[in-house]
Design an enzyme around this catalytic site. Structure first.
Site, PDB file in Angstrom:
ATOM      1  N   ARG A   1       2.620   5.153  -1.987  1.00  0.00           N
ATOM      2  CA  ARG A   1       3.220   5.155   0.107  1.00  0.00           C
ATOM      3  C   ARG A   1       4.820   4.641  -0.701  1.00  0.00           C
ATOM      4  O   ARG A   1       5.268   3.874  -0.043  1.00  0.00           O
ATOM      5  CB  ARG A   1       2.258   3.725   0.015  1.00  0.00           C
ATOM      6  CG  ARG A   1       1.036   3.873   0.455  1.00  0.00           C
ATOM      7  CD  ARG A   1       0.727   2.299   1.537  1.00  0.00           C
ATOM      8  NE  ARG A   1      -0.108   1.853   0.681  1.00  0.00           N
ATOM      9  CZ  ARG A   1      -0.099   0.510   0.795  1.00  0.00           C
ATOM     10  NH1 ARG A   1       0.988  -0.439   1.701  1.00  0.00           N
ATOM     11  NH2 ARG A   1      -1.164  -0.509   0.236  1.00  0.00           N
TER      12      ARG A   1
ATOM     13  N   GLU B   1     -16.199  -4.678  -3.756  1.00  0.00           N
ATOM     14  CA  GLU B   1     -14.481  -3.729  -3.703  1.00  0.00           C
ATOM     15  C   GLU B   1     -14.733  -4.229  -1.549  1.00  0.00           C
ATOM     16  O   GLU B   1     -15.875  -3.863  -1.245  1.00  0.00           O
ATOM     17  CB  GLU B   1     -14.596  -2.300  -4.150  1.00  0.00           C
ATOM     18  CG  GLU B   1     -14.373  -2.622  -5.379  1.00  0.00           C
ATOM     19  CD  GLU B   1     -12.982  -3.367  -5.480  1.00  0.00           C
ATOM     20  OE1 GLU B   1     -12.154  -3.249  -5.111  1.00  0.00           O
ATOM     21  OE2 GLU B   1     -12.950  -3.860  -6.540  1.00  0.00           O
TER      22      GLU B   1
END
Ligand code: UD1
Ligand code: CA
Length: 484
Positions: free
Chosen positions: A29, A176
């Site tokens: 990103r 997670e």
């Protein structure tokens, strides 16, 4: 080297600390060719901040897990002496990147069994050493200690699952986000990505990891459930300062952390008595030391090491790098001072700018005045010397009280070599002069405006070197020819 920490009983105990820094991720990103952990925060790569933290812990080594951009990352660490200091950095490659558990597995061969391993990430730059000291104390060499945080929006993070879903219940697992149930996703306590764990236990647990999860990755966070199964206590050290565990994944996050860091530094300066016109408009990319009664106007940038003496005033929009500015000096707006490796010194009571440029090796004595559009490089100006407008002094030695006129320059470079200009005390150089080095102007002499000086001038004399002025009386200007 060992780290001195306080265990729960309050007795000092020395536990060797090894820091593992995960830095193999791609950082997609960031949309950058530069590896993510080398993007600068406050002028230094993110990873260097983490290495400095490891050093502050007196860790005996830092193990840096590299993968994407490994060659560049390793070279950048070797270059930064501040970050490396005296402790050892071991680089370990992780190729391919199969998850955080797989990353730490790569470090196993270089980790001794007797220490505490502190796991950090190369893209989380602002963790305070004191926080990690607490975490190590909580680990105490025999527990698994997790750094956790409450988050209003915990999406994306690993959740801390506690017995009975109670805030103070025993920690059972980290789940997670992508693997979490709807009920688990409602948990707001998250794992920061930072843990302290006894090395010997860590190695045993890493050997048991699998990738049977939604992402098909080896999760470091799975070691929590192994600790619970083995009867090893898992403790959570919860903090409330999100900046300390914030990671950088995008330019937006990098800029946000930069602002947070700069605001912290601004507050530290103000607590030391520095007057900032606006704490939101100062950037310190290095170390800024200020004596009493320093004031700094808006939009100033400080780089490398800068020392400001008592009562120094820095005007708006100045950039100051690697310089010592002594007591009472005033730097007027839009001045650029860059000492690079040689440094710049500005003497007590000197006045510089507006729009001045001081380059490496500029040494200004007491009460020197440097005005607008004046450039000084590798030159020493003695007390009371002045160059107030549109001038260049390079490779020059300038005596006391010299006045260097507007538009005058030292021609210090012959195209191959640099030569010195020596201007002795009390010389007055008129406007628009060229001093062709090497040349010496004798003490107390005067150089007439517009002179090109190629020979030494005697002390006390007026030296003029320019075409004689000629006037032709009643001169008729050329006339335009009439059109045919
Ligand atoms: C991880 C934690 C999560 C926690 C979050 C905090 C796991 C499985 N999850 O999530 O519980 O809330 O951090 O930010 O650990 N890296 C490698 N090699 C790899 C994968 C990652 O070196 O194979 C590095 C990355 O470059 C990064 C760090 O490890 O510096 C963390 O990886 P990242 O993908 O950001 O962690 P998450 O999976 O988001
Ligand atoms: Ca991931």
């Amino acid at each position: 080297m060992t780290s001195e920490i306080l265990v729960e009983q309050g007795t000092p105990e020395r536990l060797p600390v090894d820091v593992v820094i995960m830095a193999a991720g791609k950082g997609t990103r960031m949309k950058s060719l530069l590896p993510k952990v080398l993007h600068p925060l406050a002028g230094r790569p993110l990873l260097h901040h983490v290495l400095s933290t490891a050093r502050a812990l007196q860790a005996r080594q830092a193990v840096v897990i590299t993968g994407h951009g490994a060659i560049e990352v390793e070279a950048a660490c070797a270059m930064d002496t501040r970050a490396t200091g005296s402790f050892r950095i071991n680089f370990v490659r992780q190729e391919p990147q199969l998850g955080t558990g797989h990353a730490v597995q790569q470090a196993v061969p270089v980790l001794a069994d007797d220490g505490v391993v502190v796991v950090l990430s190369g893209d989380v730059p602002l963790t305070r050493p004191a926080t990690l000291h607490h975490l190590i104390a909580a680990c105490a060499g025999d527990k698994l200690a997790l750094l956790t945080l409450e988050m209003a929006d915990p999406a994306g993070y690993g959740r801390i699952v506690r017995r009975g879903a109670m805030a103070d219940g025993e920690v059972l697992a980290i789940v997670e986000h992508k693997d979490a149930s709807v009920a688990q996703r409602a948990i707001t306590e998250i794992y920061s990505g930072i843990m302290a764990v006894p090395a010997a236990q860590l190695k045993r647990w890493l050997a048991r990891l699998d990738n049977q999860n939604v992402q098909g990755e080896f999760y470091l966070t799975d070691i929590v459930k192994f600790a619970v199964a083995d009867g090893v206590p898992v403790v959570a050290h919860k903090i409330d300062d999100a900046v300390q565990v914030a990671g950088v994944n995008s330019p937006v996050q990098l800029a946000a952390l930069e602002r947070a860091y700069q605001l912290q530094q601004a507050h530290r300066l103000m607590e030391d008595g520095v007057r900032l016109a606006d704490p939101a408009r100062i950037d310190v990319r290095g170390e800024l030391f200020c004596a009493h009664d320093v004031s700094i106007d808006v939009n100033c940038v400080f780089e490398g090491q800068v020392n400001l003496g008592q009562g120094v005033a820095i005007g708006a929009n100045c950039v100051v790098a690697n310089a010592v500015i002594e007591a009472g000096a005033v730097i007027h707006p839009f001045t650029h001072i860059d000492g690079e490796a040689m440094g710049v010194t500005v003497g007590p009571g000197a006045r510089v700018g507006p729009f001045a440029r001081l380059r490496p090796g500029a040494r200004l004595g007491e009460d020197v005045h440097i005005g607008n559009f004046v450039e000084i490089k590798n030159s020493t100006l003695a007390a009371g010397a002045k160059a107030n407008h549109l001038a260049y002094l390079g490779d020059a030695t300038v005596g006391e009280r010299v006045n260097f006129g507007a538009g005058s320059i030292t021609a210090n470079y012959d195209g191959a070599n640099k030569h010195r200009t020596d201007i002795e005390a009390d010389v007055h150089v008129g406007s628009n002069c060229v001093l062709v080095a090497p040349v010496t102007l004798g003490a107390g002499g005067t150089v007439g405006g517009g002179s090109t000086i190629t020979k030494n001038t005697p002390a006390g004399a007026l030296s003029v070197a320019r075409g004689k002025q000629v006037s032709i009386a009643n001169w008729a200007r050329p006339q335009k020819k009439p059109k045919a």
